[in-house]
Design a protein around this motif. Structure first.
Motif, PDB file in Angstrom:
ATOM      1  N   VAL A 211     -21.027  34.313 -33.495  1.00  0.00           N
ATOM      2  CA  VAL A 211     -22.128  35.225 -33.206  1.00  0.00           C
ATOM      3  C   VAL A 211     -23.110  35.184 -34.360  1.00  0.00           C
ATOM      4  O   VAL A 211     -22.740  35.428 -35.516  1.00  0.00           O
ATOM      5  N   GLU A 212     -24.367  34.871 -34.057  1.00  0.00           N
ATOM      6  CA  GLU A 212     -25.426  34.812 -35.067  1.00  0.00           C
ATOM      7  C   GLU A 212     -25.688  36.228 -35.569  1.00  0.00           C
ATOM      8  O   GLU A 212     -26.041  37.112 -34.792  1.00  0.00           O
ATOM      9  N   THR A 213     -25.508  36.444 -36.861  1.00  0.00           N
ATOM     10  CA  THR A 213     -25.697  37.775 -37.430  1.00  0.00           C
ATOM     11  C   THR A 213     -26.850  37.845 -38.421  1.00  0.00           C
ATOM     12  O   THR A 213     -27.078  38.897 -39.015  1.00  0.00           O
ATOM     13  N   SER A 214     -27.590  36.762 -38.587  1.00  0.00           N
ATOM     14  CA  SER A 214     -28.664  36.756 -39.582  1.00  0.00           C
ATOM     15  C   SER A 214     -29.929  37.451 -39.091  1.00  0.00           C
ATOM     16  O   SER A 214     -30.760  37.831 -39.893  1.00  0.00           O
ATOM     17  N   SER A 215     -30.064  37.647 -37.785  1.00  0.00           N
ATOM     18  CA  SER A 215     -31.265  38.299 -37.265  1.00  0.00           C
ATOM     19  C   SER A 215     -31.025  39.789 -37.063  1.00  0.00           C
ATOM     20  O   SER A 215     -29.884  40.263 -37.085  1.00  0.00           O
ATOM     21  N   GLU A 216     -32.106  40.528 -36.870  1.00  0.00           N
ATOM     22  CA  GLU A 216     -32.003  41.971 -36.650  1.00  0.00           C
ATOM     23  C   GLU A 216     -31.123  42.251 -35.436  1.00  0.00           C
ATOM     24  O   GLU A 216     -31.255  41.606 -34.401  1.00  0.00           O
ATOM     25  N   GLY A 217     -30.217  43.173 -35.571  1.00  0.00           N
ATOM     26  CA  GLY A 217     -29.306  43.502 -34.479  1.00  0.00           C
ATOM     27  C   GLY A 217     -28.093  42.601 -34.407  1.00  0.00           C
ATOM     28  O   GLY A 217     -27.250  42.753 -33.521  1.00  0.00           O
ATOM     29  N   GLY A 218     -27.980  41.671 -35.339  1.00  0.00           N
ATOM     30  CA  GLY A 218     -26.884  40.709 -35.306  1.00  0.00           C
ATOM     31  C   GLY A 218     -25.513  41.342 -35.442  1.00  0.00           C
ATOM     32  O   GLY A 218     -24.571  40.950 -34.754  1.00  0.00           O
ATOM     33  N   TYR A 219     -25.393  42.343 -36.322  1.00  0.00           N
ATOM     34  CA  TYR A 219     -24.088  42.973 -36.500  1.00  0.00           C
ATOM     35  C   TYR A 219     -23.729  43.865 -35.315  1.00  0.00           C
ATOM     36  O   TYR A 219     -22.558  43.994 -34.970  1.00  0.00           O
ATOM     37  N   ALA A 220     -24.727  44.435 -34.645  1.00  0.00           N
ATOM     38  CA  ALA A 220     -24.457  45.198 -33.420  1.00  0.00           C
ATOM     39  C   ALA A 220     -23.938  44.255 -32.333  1.00  0.00           C
ATOM     40  O   ALA A 220     -23.004  44.589 -31.598  1.00  0.00           O
ATOM     41  N   THR A 221     -24.510  43.064 -32.257  1.00  0.00           N
ATOM     42  CA  THR A 221     -24.050  42.050 -31.306  1.00  0.00           C
ATOM     43  C   THR A 221     -22.627  41.628 -31.643  1.00  0.00           C
ATOM     44  O   THR A 221     -21.779  41.488 -30.760  1.00  0.00           O
ATOM     45  N   LEU A 222     -22.350  41.445 -32.935  1.00  0.00           N
ATOM     46  CA  LEU A 222     -21.008  41.082 -33.381  1.00  0.00           C
ATOM     47  C   LEU A 222     -19.998  42.151 -32.962  1.00  0.00           C
ATOM     48  O   LEU A 222     -18.933  41.842 -32.441  1.00  0.00           O
ATOM     49  N   LEU A 223     -20.354  43.409 -33.148  1.00  0.00           N
ATOM     50  CA  LEU A 223     -19.470  44.511 -32.746  1.00  0.00           C
ATOM     51  C   LEU A 223     -19.164  44.474 -31.256  1.00  0.00           C
ATOM     52  O   LEU A 223     -18.023  44.680 -30.843  1.00  0.00           O
ATOM     53  N   LEU A 224     -20.186  44.212 -30.432  1.00  0.00           N
ATOM     54  CA  LEU A 224     -19.986  44.132 -28.981  1.00  0.00           C
ATOM     55  C   LEU A 224     -19.034  42.997 -28.619  1.00  0.00           C
ATOM     56  O   LEU A 224     -18.152  43.164 -27.773  1.00  0.00           O
ATOM     57  N   ALA A 225     -19.228  41.845 -29.250  1.00  0.00           N
ATOM     58  CA  ALA A 225     -18.364  40.694 -28.956  1.00  0.00           C
ATOM     59  C   ALA A 225     -16.927  40.963 -29.382  1.00  0.00           C
ATOM     60  O   ALA A 225     -15.984  40.649 -28.648  1.00  0.00           O
ATOM     61  N   VAL A 226     -16.741  41.556 -30.556  1.00  0.00           N
ATOM     62  CA  VAL A 226     -15.394  41.878 -31.048  1.00  0.00           C
ATOM     63  C   VAL A 226     -14.727  42.868 -30.104  1.00  0.00           C
ATOM     64  O   VAL A 226     -13.554  42.717 -29.750  1.00  0.00           O
ATOM     65  N   LYS A 227     -15.481  43.873 -29.665  1.00  0.00           N
ATOM     66  CA  LYS A 227     -14.938  44.885 -28.746  1.00  0.00           C
ATOM     67  C   LYS A 227     -14.523  44.245 -27.420  1.00  0.00           C
ATOM     68  O   LYS A 227     -13.447  44.536 -26.889  1.00  0.00           O
ATOM     69  N   GLU A 228     -15.355  43.370 -26.887  1.00  0.00           N
ATOM     70  CA  GLU A 228     -15.030  42.715 -25.616  1.00  0.00           C
ATOM     71  C   GLU A 228     -13.780  41.848 -25.761  1.00  0.00           C
ATOM     72  O   GLU A 228     -12.896  41.881 -24.910  1.00  0.00           O
ATOM     73  N   GLN A 229     -13.685  41.108 -26.857  1.00  0.00           N
ATOM     74  CA  GLN A 229     -12.513  40.263 -27.073  1.00  0.00           C
ATOM     75  C   GLN A 229     -11.251  41.111 -27.254  1.00  0.00           C
ATOM     76  O   GLN A 229     -10.180  40.770 -26.748  1.00  0.00           O
ATOM     77  N   ALA A 230     -11.369  42.229 -27.947  1.00  0.00           N
ATOM     78  CA  ALA A 230     -10.209  43.101 -28.170  1.00  0.00           C
ATOM     79  C   ALA A 230      -9.647  43.614 -26.847  1.00  0.00           C
ATOM     80  O   ALA A 230      -8.448  43.846 -26.730  1.00  0.00           O
ATOM     81  N   GLY A 231     -10.505  43.754 -25.841  1.00  0.00           N
ATOM     82  CA  GLY A 231     -10.064  44.206 -24.529  1.00  0.00           C
ATOM     83  C   GLY A 231      -9.144  43.208 -23.836  1.00  0.00           C
ATOM     84  O   GLY A 231      -8.484  43.545 -22.854  1.00  0.00           O
ATOM     85  N   ALA A 232      -9.075  41.998 -24.334  1.00  0.00           N
ATOM     86  CA  ALA A 232      -8.233  40.959 -23.730  1.00  0.00           C
ATOM     87  C   ALA A 232      -6.862  40.881 -24.389  1.00  0.00           C
ATOM     88  O   ALA A 232      -6.037  40.065 -23.995  1.00  0.00           O
ATOM     89  N   LYS A 233      -6.599  41.742 -25.366  1.00  0.00           N
ATOM     90  CA  LYS A 233      -5.308  41.713 -26.052  1.00  0.00           C
ATOM     91  C   LYS A 233      -4.190  41.977 -25.047  1.00  0.00           C
ATOM     92  O   LYS A 233      -4.257  42.906 -24.252  1.00  0.00           O
ATOM     93  N   GLY A 234      -3.177  41.119 -25.062  1.00  0.00           N
ATOM     94  CA  GLY A 234      -2.052  41.252 -24.150  1.00  0.00           C
ATOM     95  C   GLY A 234      -2.287  40.636 -22.787  1.00  0.00           C
ATOM     96  O   GLY A 234      -1.441  40.720 -21.907  1.00  0.00           O
ATOM     97  N   LYS A 235      -3.455  40.030 -22.593  1.00  0.00           N
ATOM     98  CA  LYS A 235      -3.800  39.407 -21.311  1.00  0.00           C
ATOM     99  C   LYS A 235      -3.861  37.889 -21.496  1.00  0.00           C
ATOM    100  O   LYS A 235      -3.794  37.376 -22.597  1.00  0.00           O
ATOM    101  N   PHE A 236      -4.029  37.180 -20.386  1.00  0.00           N
ATOM    102  CA  PHE A 236      -4.230  35.745 -20.445  1.00  0.00           C
ATOM    103  C   PHE A 236      -5.558  35.417 -19.782  1.00  0.00           C
ATOM    104  O   PHE A 236      -5.786  35.852 -18.660  1.00  0.00           O
ATOM    105  N   PRO A 237      -6.431  34.672 -20.416  1.00  0.00           N
ATOM    106  CA  PRO A 237      -6.285  34.220 -21.802  1.00  0.00           C
ATOM    107  C   PRO A 237      -6.541  35.371 -22.773  1.00  0.00           C
ATOM    108  O   PRO A 237      -7.292  36.294 -22.467  1.00  0.00           O
ATOM    109  N   GLY A 238      -5.904  35.280 -23.907  1.00  0.00           N
ATOM    110  CA  GLY A 238      -6.021  36.317 -24.928  1.00  0.00           C
ATOM    111  C   GLY A 238      -7.357  36.268 -25.645  1.00  0.00           C
ATOM    112  O   GLY A 238      -8.208  35.419 -25.357  1.00  0.00           O
TER     113      GLY A 238
END
Length: 111
Positions: free
Chosen positions: A29-56
């Motif tokens: 996730v590109e974090t160098s532009s404005e809003g980059g860390y908010a985008t990173l947070l969204l991606a991390v949150k979405e991926q965390a929702g897959a914990k215990g599922k396939f694909p993980g």
């Protein structure tokens, strides 16, 4: 809830889901532009929702050429699995930044 409205969050979450379902190795996730860390947070949150599922969940990497330890701290606070370290600087600086990533619990990707 539906997070597809406002701010483009739905697009990030859809991309994150598609990368995981497509069996990608990681999500950068590109974090160098404005809003980059908010985008990173969204991606991390979405991926965390897959914990215990396939694909993980995929590891999410903050793609910003790190030049300061504060960037490493921001990536770690957002839940990233890794951060990109620029290789154009002094080799001692690169070594120090890699060590700082490991201390913060991040994988270091030297570019």
């Amino acid at each position: 809830g539906d997070s597809s409205g406002g701010g483009g969050g739905g697009g990030v979450e859809q991309l994150s889901r598609a990368a995981r379902l497509g069996k990608a190795s990681a999500l950068w996730v590109e974090t160098s532009s404005e809003g980059g860390y908010a985008t990173l947070l969204l991606a991390v949150k979405e991926q965390a929702g897959a914990k215990g599922k396939f694909p993980g969940p995929l590891p999410v990497v903050s793609r910003e050429r790190v030049t300061h330890v504060a960037q490493i701290a921001q990536a770690a606070a957002a839940g990233a699995a890794g951060a990109v370290i620029g290789s154009e600087g002094d080799l001692g600086d690169v070594t120090w930044m890699v060590s700082a990533c490991f201390a913060a619990g991040l994988e270091a990707v030297v570019e």
